[in-house]
Design a protein around this motif. Structure first.
Motif, PDB file in Angstrom:
ATOM      1  N   ILE A 200      -2.593   5.422  12.445  1.00  0.00           N
ATOM      2  CA  ILE A 200      -3.685   6.343  12.139  1.00  0.00           C
ATOM      3  C   ILE A 200      -3.506   6.928  10.747  1.00  0.00           C
ATOM      4  O   ILE A 200      -4.467   7.058   9.981  1.00  0.00           O
ATOM      5  CB  ILE A 200      -3.749   7.445  13.204  1.00  0.00           C
ATOM      6  N   ALA A 201      -2.260   7.294  10.399  1.00  0.00           N
ATOM      7  CA  ALA A 201      -2.000   7.841   9.068  1.00  0.00           C
ATOM      8  C   ALA A 201      -2.295   6.812   7.983  1.00  0.00           C
ATOM      9  O   ALA A 201      -2.886   7.136   6.945  1.00  0.00           O
ATOM     10  CB  ALA A 201      -0.550   8.319   8.974  1.00  0.00           C
ATOM     11  N   ALA A 202      -1.889   5.553   8.196  1.00  0.00           N
ATOM     12  CA  ALA A 202      -2.153   4.509   7.215  1.00  0.00           C
ATOM     13  C   ALA A 202      -3.649   4.259   7.059  1.00  0.00           C
ATOM     14  O   ALA A 202      -4.164   4.126   5.942  1.00  0.00           O
ATOM     15  CB  ALA A 202      -1.442   3.218   7.626  1.00  0.00           C
ATOM     16  N   THR A 203      -4.370   4.219   8.171  1.00  0.00           N
ATOM     17  CA  THR A 203      -5.817   4.012   8.113  1.00  0.00           C
ATOM     18  C   THR A 203      -6.511   5.167   7.410  1.00  0.00           C
ATOM     19  O   THR A 203      -7.415   4.962   6.588  1.00  0.00           O
ATOM     20  CB  THR A 203      -6.382   3.850   9.530  1.00  0.00           C
ATOM     21  N   ALA A 204      -6.099   6.402   7.732  1.00  0.00           N
ATOM     22  CA  ALA A 204      -6.705   7.571   7.102  1.00  0.00           C
ATOM     23  C   ALA A 204      -6.445   7.582   5.600  1.00  0.00           C
ATOM     24  O   ALA A 204      -7.349   7.898   4.808  1.00  0.00           O
ATOM     25  CB  ALA A 204      -6.161   8.845   7.738  1.00  0.00           C
ATOM     26  N   LEU A 205      -5.233   7.225   5.189  1.00  0.00           N
ATOM     27  CA  LEU A 205      -4.911   7.241   3.769  1.00  0.00           C
ATOM     28  C   LEU A 205      -5.714   6.192   3.006  1.00  0.00           C
ATOM     29  O   LEU A 205      -6.229   6.458   1.909  1.00  0.00           O
ATOM     30  CB  LEU A 205      -3.407   7.010   3.574  1.00  0.00           C
TER      31      LEU A 205
ATOM     32  N   LEU B  21       2.809   5.548   6.082  1.00  0.00           N
ATOM     33  CA  LEU B  21       2.050   4.423   5.539  1.00  0.00           C
ATOM     34  C   LEU B  21       2.830   3.131   5.666  1.00  0.00           C
ATOM     35  O   LEU B  21       2.300   2.101   6.125  1.00  0.00           O
ATOM     36  CB  LEU B  21       1.704   4.688   4.070  1.00  0.00           C
ATOM     37  N   VAL B  22       4.102   3.146   5.273  1.00  0.00           N
ATOM     38  CA  VAL B  22       4.929   1.943   5.371  1.00  0.00           C
ATOM     39  C   VAL B  22       5.119   1.531   6.822  1.00  0.00           C
ATOM     40  O   VAL B  22       5.002   0.367   7.182  1.00  0.00           O
ATOM     41  CB  VAL B  22       6.295   2.182   4.686  1.00  0.00           C
ATOM     42  N   GLN B  23       5.375   2.518   7.674  1.00  0.00           N
ATOM     43  CA  GLN B  23       5.562   2.210   9.092  1.00  0.00           C
ATOM     44  C   GLN B  23       4.291   1.684   9.715  1.00  0.00           C
ATOM     45  O   GLN B  23       4.309   0.766  10.529  1.00  0.00           O
ATOM     46  CB  GLN B  23       6.032   3.470   9.830  1.00  0.00           C
ATOM     47  N   GLY B  24       3.159   2.261   9.320  1.00  0.00           N
ATOM     48  CA  GLY B  24       1.891   1.828   9.893  1.00  0.00           C
ATOM     49  C   GLY B  24       1.481   0.451   9.420  1.00  0.00           C
ATOM     50  O   GLY B  24       1.029  -0.389  10.220  1.00  0.00           O
ATOM     51  N   LEU B  25       1.631   0.173   8.129  1.00  0.00           N
ATOM     52  CA  LEU B  25       1.218  -1.128   7.609  1.00  0.00           C
ATOM     53  C   LEU B  25       2.143  -2.249   8.074  1.00  0.00           C
ATOM     54  O   LEU B  25       1.738  -3.411   8.074  1.00  0.00           O
ATOM     55  CB  LEU B  25       1.167  -1.088   6.077  1.00  0.00           C
TER      56      LEU B  25
END
Length: 295
Positions: free
Chosen positions: A216-221, A285-289
């Motif tokens: 969710i954090a990666a998508t939001a960013l 971001l790194v964890q999400g991607l």
């Protein structure tokens, strides 16, 4: 037998030691390559920051002078110390459009991705292709119809028009990203929540959201960055009231010429919110991607 084992042990150790040395050497080369790639991507921004601290005469030299005296004149002009033009209304407009559209994107993308991954609908691949097909139309091809719709709806130069457009622009990408993230949520957790009587909203809020927080954090960013950097819609569909930061940046290119130091100072200031957001959420971001990349 013992003597044979004692004699044979060094021969078995040497290939393992050579393999470890080779792996360490490869790891060092990869690390050096990563640093070089990072420097290549960082150098243009560093050069822009350095140019913004020079006077216009020093910034215009070719090749640029690295030893020129430093000044904050470009930043003073950006904040209107000499021109009287404040950058805060465009910056606030960009924050409003970017944050508002990002919130709407998440509110729409998470349930859609839930339906396409955890509770898959029929022919979900066709649905995913439909989302992707909306990105195949060039932005400029839909600009005139959007302009006419906004004109007849009375929404020209309205910041909420940009919120709607940025939401529709980023929603397909967000659905694709969130589906891959939610597909990694263990099905056992969902089944346990269903047995306990949890409804859809409770499941999304208390179970899915914490597990998929990096995604969710990666998508939001990414949605925030795309919205913040968008120029074409904002340039054509806004004016004085709803102009965003990228539109304000283009105002520094005048018929009198390109004032390089002033433009670089403005670009640095406008880039800071994105850089701060990326730095604050870099671990997520790194964890999400990378979620789901290694099985």
């Amino acid at each position: 037998m013992t003597a044979t084992a004692a004699v044979g042990r060094p021969a078995a150790v040497r290939p393992a030691k050579a393999r470890r040395n080779r792996e360490n050497r490869n790891r060092s080369l990869l690390g050096l390559l990563a640093w070089l790639c990072g420097l290549v991507f960082f150098l243009p921004f560093a050069w822009m920051v350095l140019t913004s601290l020079h006077s216009e005469s020093s910034a215009a030299t070719n090749p640029p002078s690295l030893g020129a005296s430093l000044t904050l004149q470009g930043y003073r002009e950006f904040f209107g110390a000499t021109t009287g033009v404040s950058p805060w209304p465009p910056l606030i407009n960009s924050l409003t459009a970017s944050i508002g559209s990002t919130v709407l994107v998440l509110l729409l993308a998470i349930p859609a991705a839930y339906a396409l991954s955890i509770k898959p609908v029929r022919k979900w691949t066709d649905v995913m292709f439909f989302f992707l097909s909306t990105k195949m139309l060039p932005v400029v091809a839909g600009l005139l119809p959007l302009y006419l719709i906004a004109k007849y709806a009375g929404m020209l130069d309205d910041i909420w028009l940009l919120v709607i457009l940025y939401t529709s622009m980023n929603l397909p990408i967000a659905v694709w990203m969130m589906r891959s993230f939610l597909a990694e949520v263990p099905k056992e957790i969902m089944e346990a929540a269903a047995i306990d009587g949890a409804g859809l909203l409770v499941t999304l809020r208390r179970i899915v959201a914490p597990v998929a927080a990096p995604g969710i954090a990666a998508t939001a960013l990414i949605a925030f960055i795309f919205s913040w950097n968008e120029l074409l819609y904002a340039e054509v569909l806004t004016g004085v009231v709803a102009g965003t930061a990228p539109v304000f940046l283009t105002s520094f290119v005048t018929s009198q010429g390109l004032f390089l130091a002033k433009v670089c100072a403005a670009a640095v200031c406008i880039s800071l919110p994105v850089l701060i957001a990326g730095f604050a959420a870099q671990d997520k971001l790194v964890q999400g991607l990378s979620l789901g990349a290694v099985k």
